[in-house]
Design a protein around this motif. Structure first.
Motif, short mmCIF file in Angstrom:
data_model
loop_
_atom_site.label_atom_id
_atom_site.label_comp_id
_atom_site.label_asym_id
_atom_site.label_seq_id
_atom_site.Cartn_x
_atom_site.Cartn_y
_atom_site.Cartn_z
N VAL A 1 0.85 -1.19 0.00
CA VAL A 1 0.00 0.00 0.00
C VAL A 1 0.88 1.24 0.00
CG1 VAL A 1 -1.81 1.28 1.20
CG2 VAL A 1 -1.79 -1.23 1.28
N ARG A 2 0.60 2.16 -0.91
CA ARG A 2 1.28 3.45 -0.93
C ARG A 2 0.39 4.47 -0.25
NH1 ARG A 2 1.63 6.20 -6.48
NH2 ARG A 2 2.14 4.06 -7.04
N PHE A 3 0.89 5.06 0.82
CA PHE A 3 0.12 6.01 1.62
C PHE A 3 0.51 7.42 1.21
CE2 PHE A 3 -0.47 8.09 5.95
CZ PHE A 3 -1.84 8.22 5.79
N ASP A 4 -0.40 8.12 0.53
CA ASP A 4 -0.12 9.43 -0.04
C ASP A 4 -1.02 10.47 0.63
OD1 ASP A 4 0.39 11.64 -1.57
OD2 ASP A 4 -0.53 10.86 -3.41
N THR A 5 -0.45 11.23 1.57
CA THR A 5 -1.24 12.26 2.24
C THR A 5 -1.18 13.59 1.50
OG1 THR A 5 0.65 12.88 3.62
CG2 THR A 5 -0.86 11.21 4.50
N GLY A 6 -0.22 13.74 0.58
CA GLY A 6 -0.08 15.04 -0.07
C GLY A 6 0.14 16.11 0.98
N SER A 7 -0.65 17.18 0.91
CA SER A 7 -0.54 18.25 1.91
C SER A 7 -1.44 18.01 3.11
CB SER A 7 -0.91 19.59 1.26
OG SER A 7 -2.26 19.56 0.80
N ALA A 8 -2.29 16.96 3.04
CA ALA A 8 -3.28 16.71 4.10
C ALA A 8 -2.67 15.91 5.25
CB ALA A 8 -4.49 15.99 3.52
N VAL A 9 -1.62 16.45 5.85
CA VAL A 9 -0.92 15.76 6.94
C VAL A 9 -1.43 16.28 8.28
CG1 VAL A 9 1.31 15.29 8.00
CG2 VAL A 9 1.12 15.44 5.50
N LEU A 10 -2.07 15.41 9.05
CA LEU A 10 -2.50 15.77 10.41
C LEU A 10 -1.45 15.21 11.37
CD1 LEU A 10 -6.35 15.06 10.26
CD2 LEU A 10 -5.09 17.14 9.66
N ASP A 11 -0.48 16.05 11.72
CA ASP A 11 0.64 15.60 12.55
C ASP A 11 0.69 16.33 13.89
OD1 ASP A 11 1.32 18.07 11.63
OD2 ASP A 11 3.23 17.47 10.72
N TRP A 12 -0.47 16.83 14.33
CA TRP A 12 -0.51 17.58 15.58
C TRP A 12 -1.54 17.02 16.56
CZ3 TRP A 12 -5.53 18.93 15.61
CH2 TRP A 12 -6.16 19.13 14.38
N ASP A 13 -2.47 16.20 16.08
CA ASP A 13 -3.53 15.69 16.96
C ASP A 13 -3.05 14.44 17.69
OD1 ASP A 13 -3.38 14.15 14.69
OD2 ASP A 13 -5.53 13.80 14.54
N GLU A 14 -3.81 14.00 18.69
CA GLU A 14 -3.44 12.83 19.49
C GLU A 14 -4.69 11.98 19.72
OE1 GLU A 14 -1.81 14.61 22.98
OE2 GLU A 14 -0.02 15.38 21.95
N PRO A 15 -5.25 11.38 18.66
CA PRO A 15 -6.50 10.63 18.81
C PRO A 15 -6.30 9.32 19.57
CG PRO A 15 -5.61 10.32 16.61
CD PRO A 15 -4.74 11.34 17.28
N VAL A 16 -7.30 8.95 20.33
CA VAL A 16 -7.32 7.65 20.99
C VAL A 16 -8.18 6.73 20.12
CG1 VAL A 16 -7.96 6.37 23.08
CG2 VAL A 16 -7.06 8.70 23.26
N ILE A 17 -7.55 5.75 19.49
CA ILE A 17 -8.23 4.92 18.49
C ILE A 17 -8.12 3.45 18.87
CG2 ILE A 17 -8.31 4.25 16.06
CD1 ILE A 17 -9.05 7.12 16.43
N LYS A 18 -9.26 2.80 19.01
CA LYS A 18 -9.30 1.36 19.26
C LYS A 18 -9.15 0.63 17.92
CE LYS A 18 -12.42 -2.28 20.87
NZ LYS A 18 -13.77 -2.59 21.41
N GLN A 19 -8.43 -0.50 17.91
CA GLN A 19 -8.26 -1.23 16.66
C GLN A 19 -8.52 -2.73 16.77
OE1 GLN A 19 -4.28 -1.48 15.09
NE2 GLN A 19 -3.32 -1.38 17.10
N ASP A 20 -8.47 -3.32 17.95
CA ASP A 20 -8.57 -4.77 18.07
C ASP A 20 -9.92 -5.28 17.57
OD1 ASP A 20 -7.37 -7.26 18.88
OD2 ASP A 20 -8.87 -7.33 20.47
N GLY A 21 -9.90 -6.23 16.63
CA GLY A 21 -11.11 -6.84 16.12
C GLY A 21 -11.87 -6.00 15.12
N ARG A 22 -11.34 -4.84 14.76
CA ARG A 22 -12.03 -3.97 13.81
C ARG A 22 -11.43 -4.15 12.42
NH1 ARG A 22 -11.89 2.04 15.96
NH2 ARG A 22 -13.66 2.28 14.53
N TYR A 23 -12.26 -3.89 11.41
CA TYR A 23 -11.76 -3.95 10.05
C TYR A 23 -10.98 -2.68 9.73
CZ TYR A 23 -14.56 -8.11 9.32
OH TYR A 23 -15.07 -9.38 9.42
N LEU A 24 -9.98 -2.83 8.89
CA LEU A 24 -9.07 -1.73 8.60
C LEU A 24 -9.82 -0.52 8.05
CD1 LEU A 24 -6.13 -0.91 8.62
CD2 LEU A 24 -5.85 -1.98 6.38
N ARG A 25 -10.79 -0.74 7.19
CA ARG A 25 -11.52 0.39 6.61
C ARG A 25 -12.31 1.14 7.68
NH1 ARG A 25 -13.55 2.76 2.09
NH2 ARG A 25 -15.77 3.26 2.08
N GLU A 26 -12.83 0.44 8.66
CA GLU A 26 -13.56 1.09 9.76
C GLU A 26 -12.65 2.04 10.52
OE1 GLU A 26 -15.97 -0.22 13.85
OE2 GLU A 26 -15.06 -1.74 12.53
N ILE A 27 -11.41 1.61 10.78
CA ILE A 27 -10.45 2.47 11.48
C ILE A 27 -10.09 3.66 10.61
CG2 ILE A 27 -8.18 2.55 12.58
CD1 ILE A 27 -8.41 -0.49 12.96
#
Length: 311
Positions: free
Chosen positions: A236-262
């Motif tokens: 997978v090539r991850f292309d953010t272009g200028s849309a880089v969110l590098d300042w936030d600190e989200p709390v994200i659950k991932q266990d048992g979730r599908y990748l697209r949902e995350i």
């Protein structure tokens, strides 16, 4: 969602060449043109919607395109095949290629009945005569069926990294995916990297432990959870272009979730962002392009900015 009707499926225009359909069982295979597989519609979309395409195929006894005699044509068996649609305008000028995965065969086919095959005296040699309808999703479908059940963390020696059998919570401190509430503490290692130089989870919360940003999480997910297509792992090539969110600190659950949902939780209209998924047929890799919904940079204060869409 732009809907591109492909006018090859009307009864009068069945022979019109506004779209050419190709299929293959695996990424390593060559594309095979299927002239009798007619593309009815292509729908392009950005998340959270999915791009789709619809196809029709005349099964039974009849002529193939360019044929000179009646032949028997069994319904196509193309479930999970990769499909490519080359779309042309009415002057046969190429417009674009659409790529996806055939995921559905409508079994209740219109006008389905059995008719004699080439050997009319053999009762077992019968062919289903009907319109077969097939549906396909865009390449983002592979993210929708990829489940996160592991995490990559710093190895016990503090140098390398290893995989543990659960999906840890991004910025969940020492919490695992089953604890609630989460610690809301950074748990990204600053000194060890994983595949494609992505960050990994710290084994312990120490002075050098850092917070995950949305961009960090995106890099980690795209590097560590490569979808499978026809038995082949797809990069997978991850292309953010200028849309880089590098300042936030989200709390994200991932266990048992599908990748697209995350992914849809990371980039959505509430955060002025979204993404589209494409396919690079030369490099055989999925391309995820993140973008924002604002034409100018949006200042949230404190040095936090939603970048302008420069795509």
């Amino acid at each position: 969602m732009p809907v591109i009707p492909v006018e090859t499926s009307g009864d009068i225009r069945r022979g019109a060449s506004r779209a050419v359909v190709y299929v293959r069982a695996a990424v390593v295979d060559e594309w095979t043109a299927v002239p009798e597989l007619l593309c009815d519609e292509v729908v392009t979309a950005a998340a959270p919607d999915m791009s789709t395409a619809k196809f029709s195929y005349r099964a039974g006894v009849g002529f193939v395109i360019g044929g000179s005699a009646y032949t028997a044509h069994l319904p196509l068996q193309l479930d999970q095949f990769q499909v490519r649609v080359d779309v042309y305008d009415w002057e046969n000028v190429f417009q674009f290629s659409w790529f996806g995965i055939i995921v559905n065969d409508v079994r209740d086919r219109y006008g389905a009945e059995f008719v004699p095959g080439e050997n009319e005296t053999d009762p077992d040699n019968r062919v289903e005569n009907s319109w077969q309808t097939l549906a396909a999703y865009g390449m983002e479908y592979l993210f929708a069926i990829t489940k996160v059940i592991v995490s990559r963390i710093v190895a016990p020696d503090g140098v390398g990294n290893e995989v543990v059998g659960r999906g840890l919570v991004f910025n969940g401190g020492r919490s695992n995916a089953r604890s609630n509430p989460y610690d809301a503490v950074g748990n990204k290692s600053a000194g060890v990297s994983g595949p494609n130089f992505s960050a990994v989870f710290d084994r312990n919360i120490v002075d050098t432990t850092q917070q995950w940003t949305t961009n960090d999480i995106g890099v980690y997910l795209m590097a560590n959870f490569t979808p499978d297509l026809g038995g082949e792992e797809i990069s997978v090539r991850f292309d953010t272009g200028s849309a880089v969110l590098d300042w936030d600190e989200p709390v994200i659950k991932q266990d048992g979730r599908y990748l697209r949902e995350i992914m849809n939780e990371l980039w959505n209209i509430q955060r002025y962002t979204s993404y589209v998924v494409g396919w690079d047929d030369d490099l055989h890799e999925i391309v995820v392009r993140v973008f924002t919904f604002t034409d100018v940079a949006f200042d949230l204060g404190g040095g936090n900015t939603i970048p302008a869409n420069e795509r």
